[in-house]
Design a protein around this motif. Structure first.
Motif, PDB file in Angstrom:
ATOM      1  N   ASP A  88       0.807  -1.225   0.000  1.00  0.00           N
ATOM      2  CA  ASP A  88       0.000   0.000   0.000  1.00  0.00           C
ATOM      3  C   ASP A  88       0.845   1.283   0.000  1.00  0.00           C
ATOM      4  O   ASP A  88       0.461   2.282  -0.607  1.00  0.00           O
ATOM      5  CB  ASP A  88      -0.939   0.019   1.216  1.00  0.00           C
ATOM      6  N   SER A  89       1.954   1.261   0.712  1.00  0.00           N
ATOM      7  CA  SER A  89       2.713   2.503   0.872  1.00  0.00           C
ATOM      8  C   SER A  89       4.073   2.464   0.191  1.00  0.00           C
ATOM      9  O   SER A  89       5.001   3.150   0.595  1.00  0.00           O
ATOM     10  CB  SER A  89       2.918   2.792   2.367  1.00  0.00           C
ATOM     11  N   VAL A  90       4.176   1.650  -0.861  1.00  0.00           N
ATOM     12  CA  VAL A  90       5.452   1.563  -1.571  1.00  0.00           C
ATOM     13  C   VAL A  90       5.268   1.991  -3.019  1.00  0.00           C
ATOM     14  O   VAL A  90       4.130   2.131  -3.505  1.00  0.00           O
ATOM     15  CB  VAL A  90       6.030   0.130  -1.510  1.00  0.00           C
ATOM     16  N   LYS A  91       6.371   2.147  -3.709  1.00  0.00           N
ATOM     17  CA  LYS A  91       6.327   2.589  -5.104  1.00  0.00           C
ATOM     18  C   LYS A  91       5.736   1.497  -6.002  1.00  0.00           C
ATOM     19  O   LYS A  91       5.830   0.305  -5.703  1.00  0.00           O
ATOM     20  CB  LYS A  91       7.732   2.949  -5.567  1.00  0.00           C
ATOM     21  N   PRO A  92       5.164   1.918  -7.139  1.00  0.00           N
ATOM     22  CA  PRO A  92       4.509   0.948  -8.039  1.00  0.00           C
ATOM     23  C   PRO A  92       5.440  -0.124  -8.596  1.00  0.00           C
ATOM     24  O   PRO A  92       4.990  -1.223  -8.912  1.00  0.00           O
ATOM     25  CB  PRO A  92       3.972   1.832  -9.177  1.00  0.00           C
ATOM     26  N   GLU A  93       6.763   0.198  -8.699  1.00  0.00           N
ATOM     27  CA  GLU A  93       7.685  -0.776  -9.289  1.00  0.00           C
ATOM     28  C   GLU A  93       8.004  -1.950  -8.356  1.00  0.00           C
ATOM     29  O   GLU A  93       8.675  -2.901  -8.748  1.00  0.00           O
ATOM     30  CB  GLU A  93       8.995  -0.105  -9.729  1.00  0.00           C
ATOM     31  N   ILE A  94       7.525  -1.883  -7.127  1.00  0.00           N
ATOM     32  CA  ILE A  94       7.763  -2.984  -6.189  1.00  0.00           C
ATOM     33  C   ILE A  94       6.930  -4.186  -6.628  1.00  0.00           C
ATOM     34  O   ILE A  94       5.699  -4.144  -6.629  1.00  0.00           O
ATOM     35  CB  ILE A  94       7.386  -2.584  -4.744  1.00  0.00           C
ATOM     36  N   LYS A  95       7.613  -5.284  -6.991  1.00  0.00           N
ATOM     37  CA  LYS A  95       6.936  -6.482  -7.481  1.00  0.00           C
ATOM     38  C   LYS A  95       6.724  -7.533  -6.390  1.00  0.00           C
ATOM     39  O   LYS A  95       5.743  -8.268  -6.405  1.00  0.00           O
ATOM     40  CB  LYS A  95       7.739  -7.111  -8.620  1.00  0.00           C
ATOM     41  N   TYR A  96       7.716  -7.589  -5.477  1.00  0.00           N
ATOM     42  CA  TYR A  96       7.661  -8.636  -4.459  1.00  0.00           C
ATOM     43  C   TYR A  96       7.773  -8.030  -3.063  1.00  0.00           C
ATOM     44  O   TYR A  96       8.523  -7.070  -2.832  1.00  0.00           O
ATOM     45  CB  TYR A  96       8.796  -9.650  -4.656  1.00  0.00           C
ATOM     46  N   GLY A  97       7.002  -8.639  -2.171  1.00  0.00           N
ATOM     47  CA  GLY A  97       7.096  -8.250  -0.778  1.00  0.00           C
ATOM     48  C   GLY A  97       7.599  -9.424   0.048  1.00  0.00           C
ATOM     49  O   GLY A  97       7.158 -10.570  -0.162  1.00  0.00           O
ATOM     50  N   PHE A  98       8.531  -9.149   0.937  1.00  0.00           N
ATOM     51  CA  PHE A  98       9.091 -10.208   1.798  1.00  0.00           C
ATOM     52  C   PHE A  98       8.776  -9.856   3.241  1.00  0.00           C
ATOM     53  O   PHE A  98       9.195  -8.816   3.753  1.00  0.00           O
ATOM     54  CB  PHE A  98      10.603 -10.322   1.603  1.00  0.00           C
ATOM     55  N   LEU A  99       8.020 -10.727   3.879  1.00  0.00           N
ATOM     56  CA  LEU A  99       7.651 -10.528   5.279  1.00  0.00           C
ATOM     57  C   LEU A  99       8.370 -11.561   6.144  1.00  0.00           C
ATOM     58  O   LEU A  99       8.260 -12.777   5.884  1.00  0.00           O
ATOM     59  CB  LEU A  99       6.142 -10.687   5.460  1.00  0.00           C
ATOM     60  N   ILE A 100       9.097 -11.091   7.106  1.00  0.00           N
ATOM     61  CA  ILE A 100       9.772 -11.990   8.045  1.00  0.00           C
ATOM     62  C   ILE A 100       9.014 -11.905   9.366  1.00  0.00           C
ATOM     63  O   ILE A 100       8.973 -10.844  10.005  1.00  0.00           O
ATOM     64  CB  ILE A 100      11.253 -11.598   8.226  1.00  0.00           C
ATOM     65  N   LEU A 101       8.399 -13.006   9.750  1.00  0.00           N
ATOM     66  CA  LEU A 101       7.591 -13.051  10.972  1.00  0.00           C
ATOM     67  C   LEU A 101       8.447 -13.578  12.127  1.00  0.00           C
ATOM     68  O   LEU A 101       9.045 -14.669  12.013  1.00  0.00           O
ATOM     69  CB  LEU A 101       6.365 -13.948  10.781  1.00  0.00           C
ATOM     70  N   GLU A 102       8.512 -12.832  13.184  1.00  0.00           N
ATOM     71  CA  GLU A 102       9.342 -13.200  14.331  1.00  0.00           C
ATOM     72  C   GLU A 102       8.483 -13.274  15.586  1.00  0.00           C
ATOM     73  O   GLU A 102       7.598 -12.446  15.794  1.00  0.00           O
ATOM     74  CB  GLU A 102      10.468 -12.181  14.526  1.00  0.00           C
ATOM     75  N   SER A 103       8.749 -14.270  16.410  1.00  0.00           N
ATOM     76  CA  SER A 103       8.025 -14.372  17.678  1.00  0.00           C
ATOM     77  C   SER A 103       8.786 -13.639  18.774  1.00  0.00           C
ATOM     78  O   SER A 103       8.207 -13.215  19.773  1.00  0.00           O
ATOM     79  CB  SER A 103       7.833 -15.837  18.066  1.00  0.00           C
ATOM     80  N   ASP A 104      10.094 -13.506  18.607  1.00  0.00           N
ATOM     81  CA  ASP A 104      10.932 -12.774  19.550  1.00  0.00           C
ATOM     82  C   ASP A 104      11.638 -11.647  18.816  1.00  0.00           C
ATOM     83  O   ASP A 104      11.874 -11.716  17.608  1.00  0.00           O
ATOM     84  CB  ASP A 104      11.984 -13.707  20.185  1.00  0.00           C
ATOM     85  N   LYS A 105      12.006 -10.639  19.590  1.00  0.00           N
ATOM     86  CA  LYS A 105      12.686  -9.499  18.998  1.00  0.00           C
ATOM     87  C   LYS A 105      14.073  -9.934  18.542  1.00  0.00           C
ATOM     88  O   LYS A 105      14.869 -10.450  19.320  1.00  0.00           O
ATOM     89  CB  LYS A 105      12.808  -8.361  20.018  1.00  0.00           C
ATOM     90  N   SER A 106      14.345  -9.763  17.238  1.00  0.00           N
ATOM     91  CA  SER A 106      15.660 -10.120  16.716  1.00  0.00           C
ATOM     92  C   SER A 106      16.050  -9.103  15.651  1.00  0.00           C
ATOM     93  O   SER A 106      15.383  -8.087  15.464  1.00  0.00           O
ATOM     94  CB  SER A 106      15.634 -11.531  16.122  1.00  0.00           C
ATOM     95  N   ILE A 107      17.138  -9.388  14.965  1.00  0.00           N
ATOM     96  CA  ILE A 107      17.596  -8.441  13.932  1.00  0.00           C
ATOM     97  C   ILE A 107      17.456  -9.044  12.539  1.00  0.00           C
ATOM     98  O   ILE A 107      17.929  -8.467  11.562  1.00  0.00           O
ATOM     99  CB  ILE A 107      19.066  -8.040  14.172  1.00  0.00           C
ATOM    100  N   LEU A 108      16.787 -10.199  12.456  1.00  0.00           N
ATOM    101  CA  LEU A 108      16.676 -10.897  11.180  1.00  0.00           C
ATOM    102  C   LEU A 108      15.994 -10.039  10.113  1.00  0.00           C
ATOM    103  O   LEU A 108      16.489  -9.911   8.987  1.00  0.00           O
ATOM    104  CB  LEU A 108      15.901 -12.200  11.390  1.00  0.00           C
TER     105      LEU A 108
END
Length: 608
Positions: free
Chosen positions: A196-216
């Motif tokens: 929703d809030s990214v530029k139109p040329e963005i084709k892929y979204g990568f979501l990293i789901l974490e249960s604990d706070k990390s830096i991944l």
């Protein structure tokens, strides 16, 4: 008989002058020989192969102020053991963010470098190392000193990286650091809102789901921030999102396709999200090789030596426990010009500590006549005032370096305290040497004086280390040790000498095998059995009476070695022997007699 005695005295005096002349020539030859040895050049804890950008007073403003990048700056001191231990960790932090240099720079300023003194004083750097964060478009102004970043107590690279990342996240929450990719947690329960809030040329979204706070997730977002066709986000404890995506094992990676509005892949329990993202993109002809960060946590110690340096280190090891005038003077110059003068304002208890320190130096430190005038001038500057500026003190110390001032007899180098690399020994070694020397001098000169304060030197040392010593960790250790070992109960001059000896060995034991230890000069309990066989019992415990004799010998004024020092400066009274002032050779007999024996001893010890 009286006339014959006068002639005899004149002959003795002329012989003494001749000896002094020979000695002066000998010292000049030694100085030339010493200067032929390649001198240790200024070197920081970081070099061109590291990802840490070195800043100085000459380029700090143009780089940091009004920059379109954010800066993390470590203010450190080369000789500080705590800084030396932290350097590999800081290099690891810099390596972690090396692919984000176009947005965020990891840099450092060495406060041990004279050129950086005004800069470190301006930023009110009171301990080493100090980390400051300067956001993008940072403006210079009164008390605009950046945000202090409290580094973790552990030297683990990942923990320190987390601290930096938390700082960046906090900045974005304050609507700064907008040049960075979005590092805030993804809080929608609908995964496709990522587009929703990214530029139109963005084709892929990568979501990293974490249960604990990390830096991944932040790690991946920073790594791929220059790949224009993707968006990388992460979530923390987002149960609704996890439920909608049917994710039960964490951390997990979900790959979303904008065009098809579908989930391409779901990978639970992923450990190497960046590698998987890179592989996915390569399959779609998106080259991301240059964005893959490969961490090398193996620390490499680079010991750069030249032949002259090796020879000098070898000679110093042969000499063993010895005090060199050059080391004492270099220590005092660093102490006053860098440590004390780095304070923006000195007042209150800190000012009292400085006065006590200067009084002890005036009493017991070995300088020539003009050197004592210089120390007295410093004491006058800090007396009868409620505060003093570090910049004003720095100017006085800087002026003292002018050759025409004839204050310092030696070049600003290290001899007995030299280390195998520029980061080893030097100032910390010199500081221990100087205070050992001062305690012995106080004991010798105040022998039999009931009114003498046995803790005079120790109190001055305590105040200096508490308020001025730049290594905060070292300072805290010393203060704790002073309390644990009852420094306040020292009741005799002899106890003062022995308390410092025992304290020094406590520190040696603690630092033995530490990463800051010089491999050429390992930390040992001193005096060693090789240097003082009579100082130990058969079970290797110390015979304190013999140790005291040894200390009084090593740190005696007559045992100071003058290699590379100009004794004409140290014994300024000798200039009157030339007959160029006053009424000729015999106008200053008292002054001549007072200085000649010391000069002769200096001649003897300089030859050895």
């Amino acid at each position: 008989m009286g006339l014959a005695f006068q002639h005899f005295f004149k002959i003795i005096l002329i012989l003494s002058l001749y000896i002094s002349y020979l000695h002066s020539a000998s010292v000049d030859i030694q100085q030339r020989k010493y200067r032929e040895v390649p001198q240790v050049q200024y070197a920081s804890l970081y070099n061109a192969s590291d990802e840490v950008e070195e800043l100085t007073a000459n380029n700090f403003d143009q780089n940091v102020y009004n920059s379109n990048r954010a800066w993390l700056v470590e203010f450190y001191n080369t000789w500080c053991g705590h800084c030396q231990r932290y350097a590999p960790t800081y290099k690891g932090v810099a390596n972690y963010f090396k692919h984000s240099k176009d947005l965020f720079v990891v840099a450092a300023v060495d406060c041990a470098n004279d050129i950086n003194q005004p800069l470190c004083r301006y930023f009110d750097i009171m301990g080493y190392p100090t980390l400051r964060y300067f956001h993008e478009n940072f403006l210079k102004g009164i008390k605009n000193f950046g945000v202090t970043v409290d580094k973790p107590s552990v030297s683990n690279v990942d923990e320190n990286v987390k601290t930096v990342i938390n700082t960046l996240v906090s900045e974005q929450k304050e609507n700064r650091a907008q040049m960075l990719p979005n590092l805030l947690p993804y809080e929608h329960n609908d995964a496709f809102k990522i587009f929703d809030s990214v530029k139109p040329e963005i084709k892929y979204g990568f979501l990293i789901l974490e249960s604990d706070k990390s830096i991944l997730g932040v790690d991946a977002a920073l790594t791929f921030h220059n790949v224009s066709s993707i968006s990388v986000r992460y979530s923390e404890h987002n149960e609704e999102l996890s439920s909608s995506l049917e994710i039960k094992e964490f951390p997990a990676l979900v790959i979303l396709n904008r065009e098809g509005s579908k989930v391409e892949e779901k990978i639970p329990r992923i450990e190497h999200a960046k590698r998987y993202i890179a592989a996915f993109l390569k399959q779609r002809d998106i080259n991301v090789d240059k964005y893959i960060v490969i961490h090398n946590k193996k620390e490499i110690l680079e010991a750069v030596k030249n032949v002259g340096q090796e020879n000098l280190v070898s000679k110093v090891k042969e000499v063993g426990d010895a005090v060199f005038q050059m080391d004492l003077e270099s220590t005092l110059r660093v102490s006053l010009g860098r440590e004390v003068a780095r304070n923006k304002v000195i007042d209150g208890e800190k000012l009292n500590a400085l006065r006590a320190y200067l009084k002890v130096l005036i009493k017991y430190f070995p300088l020539g006549k003009r050197g004592y005038f210089f120390l007295n001038d410093l004491l006058s500057t800090v007396t009868n005032t409620e505060s003093v500026s570090g910049a004003d003190l720095y100017k006085l110390v800087k002026d003292s370096e002018k050759p025409e001032q004839l204050i310092w007899s030696s070049p600003k180098e290290w001899l007995g305290c030299i280390g195998s690399t520029p980061a080893h020994r030097r100032y910390p070694c010199g500081l221990w040497t100087m205070f050992h020397y001062l305690t012995v001098q106080a004991a010798e000169r105040n022998a039999g004086k009931k009114e003498a304060n046995p803790k005079e030197v120790l109190n001055a040392m305590y105040g200096y280390i508490k308020y001025f010593f730049g290594c905060s960790d070292c300072s805290q250790h010393f203060q704790a040790m002073a309390a644990e070992r009852n420094m306040d109960k020292v009741s005799s001059l002899r106890d003062s000498v022995m308390w410092l000896w025992a304290a020094h060995n406590v520190v040696n034991k603690r630092l033995a095998g530490d990463s800051t230890e010089d491999p050429e000069f390992p930390k040992k309990q001193f005096p060693t059995a090789e240097r003082c066989p009579e100082c130990r019992y058969s079970n290797e415990t110390f015979k304190e009476q013999q140790v005291e004799k040894y200390l009084r010998h090593v740190y005696s004024s007559i045992n100071v070695r003058y290699m590379g020092s100009d004794l004409g400066i140290l014994h300024m009274g000798l200039e009157k022997l030339t007959g160029t002032s006053g009424g000729g050779v015999f106008t200053s007999i008292d002054s001549i007699i007072r200085w000649l024996p010391v000069a002769y001893l200096g001649y003897i010890y300089a030859r050895h």
